[in-house]
Every structure is written in C-alpha cells, then in structure tokens.
Design a protein around this motif. Structure first.
Motif, mmCIF file in Angstrom:
data_model
loop_
_atom_site.group_PDB
_atom_site.id
_atom_site.type_symbol
_atom_site.label_atom_id
_atom_site.label_comp_id
_atom_site.label_asym_id
_atom_site.label_seq_id
_atom_site.Cartn_x
_atom_site.Cartn_y
_atom_site.Cartn_z
ATOM 1 N N HIS A 85 53.595 72.785 86.706
ATOM 2 C CA HIS A 85 52.825 73.831 87.398
ATOM 3 C C HIS A 85 52.820 75.158 86.614
ATOM 4 O O HIS A 85 53.078 76.227 87.163
ATOM 5 C CB HIS A 85 53.384 74.075 88.810
ATOM 6 N N ARG A 86 52.533 75.073 85.335
ATOM 7 C CA ARG A 86 52.477 76.264 84.495
ATOM 8 C C ARG A 86 51.034 76.733 84.324
ATOM 9 O O ARG A 86 50.099 75.935 84.363
ATOM 10 C CB ARG A 86 53.116 76.008 83.132
ATOM 11 N N ARG A 87 50.901 78.017 84.133
ATOM 12 C CA ARG A 87 49.582 78.635 83.995
ATOM 13 C C ARG A 87 49.012 78.310 82.615
ATOM 14 O O ARG A 87 49.641 78.563 81.594
ATOM 15 C CB ARG A 87 49.703 80.148 84.169
ATOM 16 N N LEU A 88 47.802 77.764 82.587
ATOM 17 C CA LEU A 88 47.167 77.394 81.327
ATOM 18 C C LEU A 88 46.387 78.549 80.705
ATOM 19 O O LEU A 88 46.297 78.655 79.490
ATOM 20 C CB LEU A 88 46.226 76.206 81.540
ATOM 21 N N ARG A 89 45.834 79.399 81.549
ATOM 22 C CA ARG A 89 45.000 80.495 81.048
ATOM 23 C C ARG A 89 45.873 81.640 80.535
ATOM 24 O O ARG A 89 46.723 82.153 81.260
ATOM 25 C CB ARG A 89 44.078 80.999 82.159
ATOM 26 N N PRO A 90 45.676 82.074 79.286
ATOM 27 C CA PRO A 90 46.482 83.173 78.759
ATOM 28 C C PRO A 90 46.011 84.512 79.321
ATOM 29 O O PRO A 90 44.851 84.656 79.726
ATOM 30 C CB PRO A 90 46.225 83.096 77.248
ATOM 31 N N PRO A 91 46.880 85.525 79.355
ATOM 32 C CA PRO A 91 46.469 86.840 79.854
ATOM 33 C C PRO A 91 45.431 87.517 78.957
ATOM 34 O O PRO A 91 44.645 88.332 79.413
ATOM 35 C CB PRO A 91 47.781 87.639 79.880
ATOM 36 N N SER A 92 45.443 87.180 77.668
ATOM 37 C CA SER A 92 44.480 87.770 76.731
ATOM 38 C C SER A 92 44.103 86.726 75.677
ATOM 39 O O SER A 92 44.959 85.998 75.167
ATOM 40 C CB SER A 92 45.078 89.003 76.053
ATOM 41 N N TRP A 93 42.794 86.669 75.359
ATOM 42 C CA TRP A 93 42.309 85.696 74.376
ATOM 43 C C TRP A 93 42.201 86.294 72.972
ATOM 44 O O TRP A 93 41.985 85.566 72.017
ATOM 45 C CB TRP A 93 40.930 85.179 74.794
ATOM 46 N N LYS A 94 42.352 87.600 72.851
ATOM 47 C CA LYS A 94 42.061 88.253 71.571
ATOM 48 C C LYS A 94 42.968 87.765 70.445
ATOM 49 O O LYS A 94 42.503 87.355 69.375
ATOM 50 C CB LYS A 94 42.180 89.771 71.724
ATOM 51 N N HIS A 144 44.794 85.079 70.437
ATOM 52 C CA HIS A 144 44.582 83.643 70.251
ATOM 53 C C HIS A 144 43.351 83.385 69.381
ATOM 54 O O HIS A 144 43.329 82.431 68.588
ATOM 55 C CB HIS A 144 44.422 82.952 71.604
ATOM 56 N N LEU A 145 42.332 84.198 69.531
ATOM 57 C CA LEU A 145 41.113 84.019 68.745
ATOM 58 C C LEU A 145 41.407 84.108 67.256
ATOM 59 O O LEU A 145 41.064 83.208 66.484
ATOM 60 C CB LEU A 145 40.079 85.075 69.151
ATOM 61 N N TRP A 146 42.073 85.190 66.832
ATOM 62 C CA TRP A 146 42.360 85.357 65.412
ATOM 63 C C TRP A 146 43.365 84.335 64.917
ATOM 64 O O TRP A 146 43.277 83.856 63.785
ATOM 65 C CB TRP A 146 42.870 86.776 65.153
ATOM 66 N N ARG A 147 44.342 83.960 65.756
ATOM 67 C CA ARG A 147 45.322 82.953 65.358
ATOM 68 C C ARG A 147 44.643 81.618 65.107
ATOM 69 O O ARG A 147 44.974 80.909 64.159
ATOM 70 C CB ARG A 147 46.388 82.822 66.452
ATOM 71 N N ASN A 148 43.674 81.271 65.954
ATOM 72 C CA ASN A 148 43.045 79.957 65.837
ATOM 73 C C ASN A 148 41.980 79.919 64.745
ATOM 74 O O ASN A 148 41.808 78.885 64.095
ATOM 75 C CB ASN A 148 42.459 79.544 67.185
ATOM 76 N N VAL A 149 41.276 81.009 64.527
ATOM 77 C CA VAL A 149 40.315 81.033 63.420
ATOM 78 C C VAL A 149 41.033 80.802 62.095
ATOM 79 O O VAL A 149 40.623 79.973 61.273
ATOM 80 C CB VAL A 149 39.544 82.375 63.398
ATOM 81 N N VAL A 158 50.877 84.532 65.226
ATOM 82 C CA VAL A 158 51.829 83.872 66.124
ATOM 83 C C VAL A 158 52.976 84.816 66.452
ATOM 84 O O VAL A 158 53.454 84.881 67.594
ATOM 85 C CB VAL A 158 52.355 82.573 65.482
ATOM 86 N N ARG A 159 53.414 85.580 65.456
ATOM 87 C CA ARG A 159 54.480 86.557 65.691
ATOM 88 C C ARG A 159 54.030 87.613 66.698
ATOM 89 O O ARG A 159 54.801 88.008 67.579
ATOM 90 C CB ARG A 159 54.859 87.206 64.361
ATOM 91 N N GLU A 160 52.796 88.061 66.573
ATOM 92 C CA GLU A 160 52.281 89.042 67.524
ATOM 93 C C GLU A 160 52.194 88.453 68.931
ATOM 94 O O GLU A 160 52.489 89.123 69.923
ATOM 95 C CB GLU A 160 50.898 89.533 67.079
ATOM 96 N N LEU A 161 51.797 87.184 69.013
ATOM 97 C CA LEU A 161 51.743 86.526 70.322
ATOM 98 C C LEU A 161 53.126 86.455 70.952
ATOM 99 O O LEU A 161 53.280 86.644 72.163
ATOM 100 C CB LEU A 161 51.152 85.112 70.174
ATOM 101 N N GLY A 162 54.135 86.157 70.127
ATOM 102 C CA GLY A 162 55.498 86.130 70.648
ATOM 103 C C GLY A 162 55.957 87.488 71.134
ATOM 104 O O GLY A 162 56.672 87.601 72.137
ATOM 105 N N ARG A 163 55.547 88.538 70.443
ATOM 106 C CA ARG A 163 55.961 89.890 70.827
ATOM 107 C C ARG A 163 55.373 90.324 72.164
ATOM 108 O O ARG A 163 55.984 91.113 72.885
ATOM 109 C CB ARG A 163 55.545 90.885 69.739
ATOM 110 N N LEU A 201 49.252 74.661 72.537
ATOM 111 C CA LEU A 201 48.223 73.936 73.283
ATOM 112 C C LEU A 201 46.830 74.473 72.979
ATOM 113 O O LEU A 201 45.896 73.696 72.709
ATOM 114 C CB LEU A 201 48.504 74.036 74.783
ATOM 115 N N ILE A 202 46.665 75.784 73.013
ATOM 116 C CA ILE A 202 45.352 76.376 72.733
ATOM 117 C C ILE A 202 44.939 76.080 71.299
ATOM 118 O O ILE A 202 43.775 75.752 71.023
ATOM 119 C CB ILE A 202 45.389 77.889 73.002
ATOM 120 N N PHE A 203 45.895 76.164 70.371
ATOM 121 C CA PHE A 203 45.599 75.840 68.976
ATOM 122 C C PHE A 203 45.149 74.389 68.834
ATOM 123 O O PHE A 203 44.163 74.089 68.150
ATOM 124 C CB PHE A 203 46.830 76.105 68.115
#
Length: 306
Positions: free
Chosen positions: A48-57, A59-64, A156-161, A171-173
């Motif tokens: 029962h964990r939330r799939l939607r992240p609070p911010s996509w910004k 994630h966008l650069w990480r995945n590109v 990824v480091r910024e996402l962790g911070r 998962l998103i990646f």
C-alpha cells in the motif's frame, strides 16, 4: 556488491549474445526493464505504498539521462569487446570529477585533477589496442553513456536529498525504460529472433534485476565507500567472460588502461566521500555550537579531522 558485479557482467554478456543471435536493441532494453517494473509494482501495491511522486521534475531529468545512457551503453556492448564496453560505461565518476573541476572553487583540487587526467589516459589506453576503425562510433557512444550516467547519478542524489525513496526512483526509471523500448519496437517493427536470443533476453532481465537488488542492499547495509569501490570489479568479471566466451584477450596496454580507469574512479569516489564526511562533521559541530549558545572557530586541520 560482488554478487551485483557478477550479475551486471553476466547481463552484459547476455546483451552481447542476444545481439549476436538477432535481437534488436529495443528487445534488449525492454527485457532489462520488465522484471523491475513487475516486481516493484506488485510490491508497492501489496504494501500500500504511494506510486505517484510529489514532483516529476527531478524524475524527468534523471530518466532522460538514465534511459539514454542505457541505450548507448547496450549499443556499445553489442559492438565492442565486452571488457572495453563495460570499462567505458564505468567512466561516470571521472565525468563527475571533471564537472566539479569545471565548477571551480573548493572542488578544484589536485586529487580530482589527477583522477580525471589518469582516468582518461586509461580510456585512451583501452581504446587504442582494443577496437578496429569501424568500431570508433560505438566506442564514442559507450563513452557518452558514461557521461550521461554521471548526470543520472547526480539526479539520483538530488532525489535522495528531497526524500524520494529508492524503490520509486527505480520503478519510474524502469517504466520509462520499457516505454522507450516499445517506441523503438514500433519504429523498427517486430522481428523473428533465434531461441538462444530469447534465452539471452531472459538472462538480461533476471541478471539485471538480481544485480540491482544486490547493489541496493549493499549500499543500504554496508560502507558506501567500500561498496562504490567494489562495483569496479564488474570490469574484471566482464574481461574474464570476454576471454572465456569470445576469446577477447586484452593486451598489456588495455589491461593497464582498465587498471587506470579503476584506480582513477576509486580516487574520485574517495575524494567525494571524504568531502561529504567533512561537510557533515562541520554541520554537526555548527549545530552543536548554535544549540549551546557559544561561538567557536574551527581550524582547517580540525575540520579535516572531523
């Protein structure tokens, strides 16, 4: 981490086998992403964990950067000796060190300069005896994969911070990896491939998944510095697989280049972790000083000791 290194080297070998037996690059990328998507999605729903992240910004650069790096890296593995391609993929810490040097300030120090200089001498040594003239394009793409991987690591480091959990980042990646592969298959069309290619594709997915889980657990439970250092054994394992299955025996110069890439990467990683420890120590002392209502001066030598 040693288990993860073996798995990633084996995954690289499976990528090469799948390509040799007719699998296209979109096939390989698709099978790399599917197991992670299925496992993490089912686990997140079950817990029962939330799939939607609070911010996509972020994630966008990480995945590109991350998805593009994966495509380029797999292309390099398909067209180059396995040890050469893996070595190029593991140049990311050198690009991070180079970026820090370019920023200047306190991050422009002799240790990073030496790491970058010797690392790229190692890259030249690996490339010079290892590839034919027609493979230079694949080599440059492999090196570009390392550069983009460096960008992905920093994201990824910024996402962790900002508190983004690792499982959701992966998962998103993985979802983006699968979507990119579907787009590739739609462009080039589906093709019939050999049974051995299918088996190799399954190996890509399973070995990549086990490697990812083992690496995540290693970073979560062990010394981050030691774990980051041990990941370079992937180059050694890849060289062994290349010798056994493809008779790709690097000469003395190529071995020396791999050693320089590994040593330079370790030096860069050590420098980064050393600075992080110093900064954390300074922050802790500052907080303690503020809490006690006193002022103190910390000398450079004391800061390094902390």
């Amino acid at each position: 981490m040693l288990l993860a290194s073996v798995m990633f080297a084996g995954m690289g070998a499976c990528v090469k086998v799948a390509s040799d037996y007719g699998a296209s690059l979109p096939h390989v990328v698709l099978f790399r992403g599917i197991p992670s998507v299925l496992l993490l999605f089912c686990w997140a729903k079950f817990t029962h964990r939330r799939l939607r992240p609070p911010s996509w910004k972020l994630h966008l650069w990480r995945n590109v950067s991350g998805v593009t790096s994966m495509w380029l890296g797999f292309f390099a593995i398909s067209h180059l000796p396995l040890s050469t391609a893996i070595s190029l993929n593991y140049t990311a810490p050198l690009f991070i060190a180079g970026w820090m040097l370019a920023r200047g300030g306190s991050q422009r120090d002799p240790v990073r300069l030496i790491a970058v200089l010797f690392g790229f001498i190692g890259v030249i040594a690996v490339l010079r005896p290892s590839i034919a003239e027609e493979h230079w394009f694949a080599a440059m793409l492999g090196l570009s994969a390392g550069a983009l991987s460096a960008i992905a690591m920093m994201q990824v480091r910024e996402l962790g911070r900002v508190g983004e959990p690792e499982w959701r980042t992966v998962l998103i990646f993985s979802c983006c990896v699968c979507l990119s592969s579907v787009g590739g298959i739609a462009v080039e069309g589906w093709r019939q491939i050999d049974v051995l290619a299918w088996l190799a594709l399954v190996g890509v997915g399973l070995l990549g998944l086990v490697g990812q889980l083992a690496m995540t657990r290693a970073f979560g439970m062990g010394s981050a510095l030691l774990t980051a250092a041990l990941q370079y054994t992937t180059i050694i394992f890849a060289a062994m697989l290349g010798i056994i299955f493809w008779d790709d025996l690097p000469d003395a110069i190529a071995w020396g280049g791999m050693a320089m890439i590994i040593a330079s990467g370790l030096l860069s990683i050590w420098r980064t972790y050393s600075e992080d420890r110093i900064m954390r120590g300074q922050t802790t002392v500052s907080m303690q000083t503020a809490a006690s209502g006193t002022t103190s001066t910390i000398t450079e030598q004391e800061s390094r000791h902390v």
